[in-house]
Design a protein around this motif. Sequence first.
Motif, PDB file in Angstrom:
ATOM      1  N   ILE A  98       0.852  -1.251   0.016  1.00 35.81           N
ATOM      2  CA  ILE A  98      -0.023  -0.052   0.171  1.00 35.81           C
ATOM      3  C   ILE A  98       0.729   1.351  -0.090  1.00 35.81           C
ATOM      4  CG2 ILE A  98      -0.207   0.489   2.609  1.00 35.81           C
ATOM      5  CD1 ILE A  98      -3.186   0.651  -0.087  1.00 35.81           C
ATOM      6  N   SER A  99       1.902   1.018   0.335  1.00 36.93           N
ATOM      7  CA  SER A  99       2.869   2.431   0.768  1.00 36.93           C
ATOM      8  C   SER A  99       3.683   2.475  -0.530  1.00 36.93           C
ATOM      9  CB  SER A  99       3.517   2.472   2.041  1.00 36.93           C
ATOM     10  OG  SER A  99       4.562   1.380   2.113  1.00 36.93           O
ATOM     11  N   GLU A 100       4.136   1.520  -1.202  1.00 34.48           N
ATOM     12  CA  GLU A 100       5.269   1.582  -2.183  1.00 34.48           C
ATOM     13  C   GLU A 100       4.923   1.143  -3.344  1.00 34.48           C
ATOM     14  OE1 GLU A 100       8.039   3.053  -1.474  1.00 34.48           O
ATOM     15  OE2 GLU A 100       8.176   3.037   0.670  1.00 34.48           O
ATOM     16  N   GLU A 101       4.281   0.050  -3.430  1.00 37.56           N
ATOM     17  CA  GLU A 101       4.162  -0.794  -4.653  1.00 37.56           C
ATOM     18  C   GLU A 101       2.763  -0.173  -5.397  1.00 37.56           C
ATOM     19  OE1 GLU A 101       3.711  -5.211  -6.982  1.00 37.56           O
ATOM     20  OE2 GLU A 101       3.450  -4.869  -4.752  1.00 37.56           O
ATOM     21  N   LEU A 102       1.609   0.017  -4.984  1.00 36.88           N
ATOM     22  CA  LEU A 102       0.177   0.383  -5.118  1.00 36.88           C
ATOM     23  C   LEU A 102       0.674   1.931  -5.892  1.00 36.88           C
ATOM     24  CD1 LEU A 102      -2.716  -0.221  -5.761  1.00 36.88           C
ATOM     25  CD2 LEU A 102      -2.872   1.362  -3.806  1.00 36.88           C
ATOM     26  N   PRO A 103       0.837   2.995  -5.039  1.00 35.57           N
ATOM     27  CA  PRO A 103       1.121   4.384  -5.875  1.00 35.57           C
ATOM     28  C   PRO A 103       1.839   4.315  -7.182  1.00 35.57           C
ATOM     29  CG  PRO A 103       1.315   4.373  -3.581  1.00 35.57           C
ATOM     30  CD  PRO A 103       1.489   3.042  -3.686  1.00 35.57           C
ATOM     31  N   ALA A 104       2.970   3.602  -7.062  1.00 36.74           N
ATOM     32  CA  ALA A 104       3.850   3.569  -8.237  1.00 36.74           C
ATOM     33  C   ALA A 104       2.946   2.933  -9.388  1.00 36.74           C
ATOM     34  CB  ALA A 104       5.201   2.685  -7.901  1.00 36.74           C
ATOM     35  N   LEU A 105       2.467   1.855  -9.129  1.00 37.90           N
ATOM     36  CA  LEU A 105       1.681   1.068 -10.274  1.00 37.90           C
ATOM     37  C   LEU A 105       0.610   1.995 -10.697  1.00 37.90           C
ATOM     38  CD1 LEU A 105       1.679  -2.760  -9.091  1.00 37.90           C
ATOM     39  CD2 LEU A 105       2.695  -1.864 -11.014  1.00 37.90           C
ATOM     40  N   LYS A 133      -2.164   6.084   9.133  1.00 39.69           N
ATOM     41  CA  LYS A 133      -0.458   5.507   9.143  1.00 39.69           C
ATOM     42  C   LYS A 133       0.171   5.845   7.922  1.00 39.69           C
ATOM     43  CE  LYS A 133       1.707   0.771   9.435  1.00 39.69           C
ATOM     44  NZ  LYS A 133       1.368  -0.695   9.231  1.00 39.69           N
ATOM     45  N   LEU A 134      -0.158   5.933   6.626  1.00 41.58           N
ATOM     46  CA  LEU A 134       0.264   6.478   5.512  1.00 41.58           C
ATOM     47  C   LEU A 134       0.780   7.880   5.865  1.00 41.58           C
ATOM     48  CD1 LEU A 134      -1.999   4.742   2.641  1.00 41.58           C
ATOM     49  CD2 LEU A 134       0.529   4.320   3.082  1.00 41.58           C
ATOM     50  N   ALA A 135      -0.219   8.739   5.888  1.00 41.93           N
ATOM     51  CA  ALA A 135       0.130   9.997   5.883  1.00 41.93           C
ATOM     52  C   ALA A 135       1.175  10.530   7.163  1.00 41.93           C
ATOM     53  CB  ALA A 135      -0.946  10.869   6.491  1.00 41.93           C
ATOM     54  N   LEU A 136       1.148   9.810   8.276  1.00 41.79           N
ATOM     55  CA  LEU A 136       2.166   9.947   9.376  1.00 41.79           C
ATOM     56  C   LEU A 136       3.505   9.297   9.052  1.00 41.79           C
ATOM     57  CD1 LEU A 136      -0.330   9.647  12.099  1.00 41.79           C
ATOM     58  CD2 LEU A 136       0.651  11.919  11.253  1.00 41.79           C
ATOM     59  N   SER A 137       3.548   8.235   8.456  1.00 44.14           N
ATOM     60  CA  SER A 137       4.781   7.464   7.862  1.00 44.14           C
ATOM     61  C   SER A 137       5.516   8.025   6.776  1.00 44.14           C
ATOM     62  CB  SER A 137       4.373   5.973   7.722  1.00 44.14           C
ATOM     63  OG  SER A 137       3.995   5.255   8.779  1.00 44.14           O
ATOM     64  N   CYS A 138       4.665   8.690   5.964  1.00 43.51           N
ATOM     65  CA  CYS A 138       5.079   9.310   4.687  1.00 43.51           C
ATOM     66  C   CYS A 138       4.557  10.543   4.444  1.00 43.51           C
ATOM     67  CB  CYS A 138       4.717   8.492   3.469  1.00 43.51           C
ATOM     68  SG  CYS A 138       4.966   6.494   3.750  1.00 43.51           S
ATOM     69  N   GLY A 193       9.212  16.276  14.115  1.00 43.55           N
ATOM     70  CA  GLY A 193      10.095  16.573  13.009  1.00 43.55           C
ATOM     71  C   GLY A 193      10.272  17.884  12.489  1.00 43.55           C
ATOM     72  N   GLU A 194      11.143  17.792  11.505  1.00 43.55           N
ATOM     73  CA  GLU A 194      11.529  19.125  10.650  1.00 43.55           C
ATOM     74  C   GLU A 194      10.737  19.245   9.448  1.00 43.55           C
ATOM     75  OE1 GLU A 194      15.593  20.198  10.590  1.00 43.55           O
ATOM     76  OE2 GLU A 194      15.843  20.243  12.894  1.00 43.55           O
ATOM     77  N   GLY A 195      10.333  18.126   8.745  1.00 36.47           N
ATOM     78  CA  GLY A 195       9.788  18.109   7.501  1.00 36.47           C
ATOM     79  C   GLY A 195       8.195  18.450   7.562  1.00 36.47           C
ATOM     80  N   PRO A 196       7.613  18.393   6.461  1.00 32.57           N
ATOM     81  CA  PRO A 196       6.080  18.496   6.089  1.00 32.57           C
ATOM     82  C   PRO A 196       5.177  18.008   7.173  1.00 32.57           C
ATOM     83  CG  PRO A 196       6.799  17.455   4.539  1.00 32.57           C
ATOM     84  CD  PRO A 196       8.063  17.543   5.137  1.00 32.57           C
ATOM     85  N   SER A 197       4.233  18.465   7.566  1.00 36.96           N
ATOM     86  CA  SER A 197       3.346  17.795   8.517  1.00 36.96           C
ATOM     87  C   SER A 197       1.959  17.933   7.583  1.00 36.96           C
ATOM     88  CB  SER A 197       3.034  18.531   9.789  1.00 36.96           C
ATOM     89  OG  SER A 197       2.049  17.941  10.640  1.00 36.96           O
ATOM     90  N   PRO A 198       1.209  16.720   7.343  1.00 37.95           N
ATOM     91  CA  PRO A 198      -0.073  16.528   6.710  1.00 37.95           C
ATOM     92  C   PRO A 198      -0.978  17.240   7.549  1.00 37.95           C
ATOM     93  CG  PRO A 198       0.299  14.224   7.667  1.00 37.95           C
ATOM     94  CD  PRO A 198       1.541  15.356   8.193  1.00 37.95           C
ATOM     95  N   MET A 199      -1.997  17.530   6.840  1.00 40.14           N
ATOM     96  CA  MET A 199      -3.327  17.978   7.394  1.00 40.14           C
ATOM     97  C   MET A 199      -4.190  16.652   7.782  1.00 40.14           C
ATOM     98  SD  MET A 199      -4.650  20.923   4.811  1.00 40.14           S
ATOM     99  CE  MET A 199      -6.239  20.925   5.182  1.00 40.14           C
ATOM    100  N   LEU A 200      -4.791  16.648   9.035  1.00 39.38           N
ATOM    101  CA  LEU A 200      -5.513  15.487   9.278  1.00 39.38           C
ATOM    102  C   LEU A 200      -7.122  15.828   9.628  1.00 39.38           C
ATOM    103  CD1 LEU A 200      -3.028  14.120  11.980  1.00 39.38           C
ATOM    104  CD2 LEU A 200      -3.125  13.691   9.479  1.00 39.38           C
ATOM    105  N   TYR A 201      -7.856  15.044   9.212  1.00 39.83           N
ATOM    106  CA  TYR A 201      -9.326  15.091   9.336  1.00 39.83           C
ATOM    107  C   TYR A 201      -9.675  14.052  10.135  1.00 39.83           C
ATOM    108  CZ  TYR A 201     -14.377  15.355   8.340  1.00 39.83           C
ATOM    109  OH  TYR A 201     -15.673  14.938   8.527  1.00 39.83           O
ATOM    110  N   GLN A 202     -10.575  13.904  11.153  1.00 37.79           N
ATOM    111  CA  GLN A 202     -10.830  12.571  11.955  1.00 37.79           C
ATOM    112  C   GLN A 202     -12.414  13.073  12.312  1.00 37.79           C
ATOM    113  OE1 GLN A 202      -8.698  12.562  15.480  1.00 37.79           O
ATOM    114  NE2 GLN A 202     -10.002  10.781  16.348  1.00 37.79           N
TER     115      GLN A 202
END
Length: 256
Positions: A98-105, A133-138, A193-202
């Motif tokens: 879900i995190s690597e193969e699917l987006p590329a395919l 999990k996807l947004a917070l991991s990547c 972290g110092e990188g970008p932070s995703p917007m979250l909706y819950q």
Amino acid sequence: MAFMDCHFFSESLGVSASMHVILPQSTTGQIGMESNVIKKKHPTLFLLHGLSDDHTIWMRRTSIERYAAAYGLAVVMPAVNRSFYTDMAVGYKYWTFISEELPALARSFFPLSEAREDTFVAGLSMGGYGAFKLALSCPNRFSAAASLSGALDIASIAKQRDPVEFQRIFGDLDQFAGSRNDLFQLAEEVAQGEGPSPMLYQCCGTEDFLYQDNVRFRDHCRALKLDLTYEEEPGSHEWGYWDQKIQNVLNWLPIR
């Protein structure tokens, strides 16, 4: 909108996999459907299913095709079985899928944008866990993520449900806290972290059996000062609620 029922071989799973894909289409004569194409490579929502469902469920239970058309948004809906979007301790490597193969395919098959600002993820229940999990991991790849009635506190849920099944998925549950599968840990890492932070909706209904788990995660994100939009109102774990809330999600997404 164009609809594709896509079957393909997954290298990470070692078996054939499936996804439903809807793509924006410019039309003038289609009755009852507002169509909008923003750009040649479409902004994309990866839309994830829950524990008892598959890739067909969002098309069967909601009007996601009609809702997405007005936004010029492509929607990719993959099947992951009962994996919790995880490289299972006993089973298949669904996190790698879900995190690597699917987006590329998906991007190799269809004209989908690769830009972070055009890439979003959402899901319900188990899929809400997978989306966060996807947004917070990547966070460098997803600009926004939405959880609808998400199964966000796995340590709590595993005790209430079948711990044997959760052990097959996550391994030793005593080692779960602080792991790469723990959303509370991932949220802390993004906040620090110092990188970008995703917007979250819950969102979660107040009669939902996952409501208290959602409150705990909401409070955790607020304490970390993450960019979280939270909504609750009377509702339970059912499709009438999710059909309504996915419309809120699409309106909230930062589609350029």
